[in-house]
Design a protein around this motif. Structure first.
Motif, PDB file in Angstrom:
ATOM      1  N   TYR A  14       0.850  -1.196   0.000  1.00  0.00           N
ATOM      2  CA  TYR A  14       0.000   0.000   0.000  1.00  0.00           C
ATOM      3  C   TYR A  14       0.883   1.242   0.000  1.00  0.00           C
ATOM      4  O   TYR A  14       0.984   1.959   0.988  1.00  0.00           O
ATOM      5  CB  TYR A  14      -0.975  -0.013   1.175  1.00  0.00           C
ATOM      6  N   TYR A  22      -7.535   4.437  -3.671  1.00  0.00           N
ATOM      7  CA  TYR A  22      -8.581   4.472  -2.649  1.00  0.00           C
ATOM      8  C   TYR A  22      -9.198   5.858  -2.491  1.00  0.00           C
ATOM      9  O   TYR A  22     -10.057   6.067  -1.654  1.00  0.00           O
ATOM     10  CB  TYR A  22      -8.044   3.928  -1.323  1.00  0.00           C
ATOM     11  N   GLN A  32     -15.828  -0.799  -1.458  1.00  0.00           N
ATOM     12  CA  GLN A  32     -15.449  -0.638  -0.051  1.00  0.00           C
ATOM     13  C   GLN A  32     -16.613  -0.046   0.753  1.00  0.00           C
ATOM     14  O   GLN A  32     -16.871  -0.447   1.871  1.00  0.00           O
ATOM     15  CB  GLN A  32     -14.202   0.246   0.094  1.00  0.00           C
ATOM     16  N   GLY A  57      -7.338  -1.485  10.075  1.00  0.00           N
ATOM     17  CA  GLY A  57      -6.913  -1.458   8.676  1.00  0.00           C
ATOM     18  C   GLY A  57      -7.758  -0.439   7.941  1.00  0.00           C
ATOM     19  O   GLY A  57      -8.298  -0.692   6.874  1.00  0.00           O
ATOM     20  N   ASP A  78      -3.886   1.678  11.017  1.00  0.00           N
ATOM     21  CA  ASP A  78      -3.399   1.079   9.771  1.00  0.00           C
ATOM     22  C   ASP A  78      -1.878   1.051   9.785  1.00  0.00           C
ATOM     23  O   ASP A  78      -1.239   1.886  10.426  1.00  0.00           O
ATOM     24  CB  ASP A  78      -3.899   1.878   8.567  1.00  0.00           C
ATOM     25  N   ASP A 100       0.379  -1.835  13.703  1.00  0.00           N
ATOM     26  CA  ASP A 100       0.278  -3.147  13.071  1.00  0.00           C
ATOM     27  C   ASP A 100      -0.694  -3.997  13.892  1.00  0.00           C
ATOM     28  O   ASP A 100      -0.427  -4.288  15.060  1.00  0.00           O
ATOM     29  CB  ASP A 100       1.689  -3.762  13.050  1.00  0.00           C
ATOM     30  N   MET A 101      -1.796  -4.381  13.293  1.00  0.00           N
ATOM     31  CA  MET A 101      -2.801  -5.148  14.042  1.00  0.00           C
ATOM     32  C   MET A 101      -2.227  -6.451  14.598  1.00  0.00           C
ATOM     33  O   MET A 101      -2.673  -6.939  15.630  1.00  0.00           O
ATOM     34  CB  MET A 101      -4.039  -5.410  13.177  1.00  0.00           C
ATOM     35  N   ILE A 118     -12.367  -3.746   7.176  1.00  0.00           N
ATOM     36  CA  ILE A 118     -12.777  -4.051   5.807  1.00  0.00           C
ATOM     37  C   ILE A 118     -11.551  -4.404   4.969  1.00  0.00           C
ATOM     38  O   ILE A 118     -10.644  -3.583   4.793  1.00  0.00           O
ATOM     39  CB  ILE A 118     -13.527  -2.839   5.167  1.00  0.00           C
TER      40      ILE A 118
HETATM   41  C1  LIG Z   1      -7.822  -3.243   0.984  1.00  0.00           C
HETATM   42  S1  LIG Z   1      -7.268  -1.986   2.090  1.00  0.00           S
HETATM   43  C2  LIG Z   1      -8.806  -1.473   2.794  1.00  0.00           C
HETATM   44  C3  LIG Z   1      -8.777  -0.147   3.486  1.00  0.00           C
HETATM   45  C4  LIG Z   1     -10.072   0.340   4.115  1.00  0.00           C
HETATM   46  N1  LIG Z   1     -10.536  -0.528   5.176  1.00  0.00           N
HETATM   47  C5  LIG Z   1     -11.151   0.479   3.058  1.00  0.00           C
HETATM   48  O1  LIG Z   1     -12.145  -0.243   3.130  1.00  0.00           O
HETATM   49  O2  LIG Z   1     -11.011   1.300   2.165  1.00  0.00           O
HETATM   50  C6  LIG Z   1      -6.488  -2.936   3.371  1.00  0.00           C
HETATM   51  C7  LIG Z   1      -5.802  -2.117   4.428  1.00  0.00           C
HETATM   52  O3  LIG Z   1      -5.345  -2.981   5.460  1.00  0.00           O
HETATM   53  C8  LIG Z   1      -4.131  -2.470   5.952  1.00  0.00           C
HETATM   54  N2  LIG Z   1      -3.369  -3.522   6.664  1.00  0.00           N
HETATM   55  C9  LIG Z   1      -2.863  -4.653   6.156  1.00  0.00           C
HETATM   56  N3  LIG Z   1      -2.187  -5.339   7.105  1.00  0.00           N
HETATM   57  C10 LIG Z   1      -2.273  -4.609   8.250  1.00  0.00           C
HETATM   58  C11 LIG Z   1      -1.774  -4.774   9.565  1.00  0.00           C
HETATM   59  N4  LIG Z   1      -1.020  -5.827   9.903  1.00  0.00           N
HETATM   60  N5  LIG Z   1      -2.064  -3.837  10.497  1.00  0.00           N
HETATM   61  C12 LIG Z   1      -2.816  -2.754  10.169  1.00  0.00           C
HETATM   62  N6  LIG Z   1      -3.305  -2.534   8.933  1.00  0.00           N
HETATM   63  C13 LIG Z   1      -3.044  -3.456   7.978  1.00  0.00           C
HETATM   64  C14 LIG Z   1      -3.429  -1.988   4.706  1.00  0.00           C
HETATM   65  O4  LIG Z   1      -2.387  -1.084   4.992  1.00  0.00           O
HETATM   66  C15 LIG Z   1      -4.580  -1.370   3.922  1.00  0.00           C
HETATM   67  O5  LIG Z   1      -4.727   0.000   4.186  1.00  0.00           O
END
Ligand SMILES: C[S@@+](CC[C@H](N)C(=O)[O-])C[C@H]1O[C@@H](n2cnc3c(N)ncnc32)[C@H](O)[C@@H]1O
Lengths: 274, 123
Positions: A14, A22, A32, A57, A78, A100-101, A118
């Motif tokens: 990303y 986005y 989304q 996220g 995020d 980081d989740m 999401i």
């Molecule tokens: C497909 S995007 C969706 C973003 C938002 N939820 C939306 O619906 O527009 C996935 C998001 O998950 C985040 N992500 C992935 N792994 C993550 C982690 N370990 N901790 C936090 N965020 C994470 C990415 O950085 C990205 O912004």
């Protein structure tokens, strides 16, 4: 098409270019939004009260905008700085945290009325770094998520499981962390519309909400009609109803803010019998 | 970062930290943003908020308008709720850092976003 999780770690994948989509690609934005609205519906928040929600996220804040529109307050976390920068650009109302989740949700006990996520959870199933252990990271995530939800608070996480093993892995860690619930599959018979929502409950085992687009209401139409009727019977409060939301959106448009177009989902109510 | 978020945030995900709360704030840049006043939300959040922490955090960044204690019958006290609203939602720490009370680990705040990412040896 290969899955993005296989290409690079999320904070690399990303990047600015991906993040731009986005805020610019209307197809991505629409999808989304739709999933976010469904996730919020599955949260079954108390009627007509502003709630405090965690968005995991949160990315550019598309899912958060759904919460804004419904009068809720939110915090988004995020791992991608580029995605959060787009969120800042979009002037979302939520507060943002870079984290980081898989390292856990860094909040005190009972902080949130609910949580949504999401299209992010599948990222946790990957070992992006040598020291990453997906099972441990999932468990850390779910156990700290459980702790930061208020009693009876729910979490709804839309995700793209790669296969049934992955779905089991995720669900097992969530249950081990103390959650009840399971996966609701909307439109299971459509390759395109099929969506997975992990619905997690804290306050005891309750029946899972009903999926959309299953045989009984294959189009989801009768269902919506029933929902509308129920809503009318109950009578609507002035605040947070469709009109309230439309007015709020109009106000924000006048302020020159980025407001998404009104849709049939705008201000749609939960029926209470999902 | 709003003070509402600060009131919820901890460093407990870090290895060796047991509570990690409250995080101290060092603010280098603070801004005020206007947020629609929602008395219902503010009243609903008051029982969830650690008031001593909020009061301390507010004072530490120069917001001295907040009463030391929650007033009785606050649901119907618009003046009080407005003060709380301002401190919780409108005061925004844009640059600075958060400091873990147990380890002294600093978490930078840039562009209003606290960076809570941990290093490999901290998880
Ligand atoms: C497909 S995007 C969706 C973003 C938002 N939820 C939306 O619906 O527009 C996935 C998001 O998950 C985040 N992500 C992935 N792994 C993550 C982690 N370990 N901790 C936090 N965020 C994470 C990415 O950085 C990205 O912004």
């Amino acid at each position: 098409m290969s899955r993005p999780e296989h290409l690079a770690p999320p904070e690399i994948y990303y990047n600015e270019e991906e993040a731009k989509k986005y805020s610019q690609n209307s197809r991505i934005i629409d999808i989304q939004f739709q999933m976010s609205e469904r996730a919020v519906e599955l949260l079954v928040l108390p009627e007509d009260t502003p709630c405090y929600i965690l968005d995991i996220g949160c990315g550019s804040g598309l899912s958060g905008s759904t919460l804004d529109d419904q009068g809720h307050f939110w915090v988004g976390m995020d791992i991608s700085k580029a995605m959060l920068d787009i969120a800042l650009e979009r002037e979302i109302e939520g507060d943002l945290i870079l984290s980081d989740m898989g390292q856990g949700c860094p909040f005190k006990a009972g902080a949130f009325d609910g949580a949504i996520s999401i299209s992010a959870l599948q990222w946790l199933c990957n070992a992006d770094k040598k020291h990453h252990n997906p099972v441990q990271r999932l468990y850390k995530f779910f156990s700290t998520l459980y702790a930061c939800l208020s009693r009876s608070g729910r979490a709804v996480l839309q995700f793209y499981p790669e296969n049934s093993d992955q779905m089991e892995l995720i669900t097992a860690q969530a249950m081990k962390a103390g959650f009840y619930g399971g996966v609701v599959v909307d439109y299971p018979n459509s390759t395109k519309a099929k969506k997975f929502f992990l619905v997690l409950m804290t306050g005891g085992n309750m029946p899972l909400p009903k999926a959309l687009g299953t045989d009984e209401d294959s189009q989801g139409v009768t269902y919506t009609a029933k929902r509308e009727r129920l809503k009318q019977q109950r009578g609507k409060s002035l605040k947070k109803g469709r009109n309230w939301i439309l007015e709020k959106k109009e106000r924000r448009r006048k302020q020159g803010k980025d407001v998404r177009p009104d849709s049939k989902y705008t201000g749609r109510k939960r029926s209470g019998r999902l | 970062m709003k003070l509402l978020t600060h009131n919820m945030l901890t460093s407990k995900c870090m290895k060796g930290v047991s509570i990690g709360y409250p995080l101290a704030i060092k603010a280098l840049d603070i801004r005020t943003v206007e947020v629609d006043f929602n008395p219902e939300f503010v009243a609903k959040m008051i029982p969830k908020i650690d008031w001593t922490v909020l009061h301390g955090a507010a004072e530490s960044i120069g917001q001295t308008d907040l009463p030391k204690e929650v007033v009785d019958n606050y649901e119907n006290n618009e003046e009080f709720l407005k003060k709380v609203h301002h401190v919780l939602l409108e005061v925004d720490v844009i640059d600075g850092e958060l400091i873990c009370p147990e380890t002294g680990r600093k978490f930078p705040i840039n562009n209003g976003i606290p960076n809570m990412l941990l290093n490999e040896d901290e998880v």
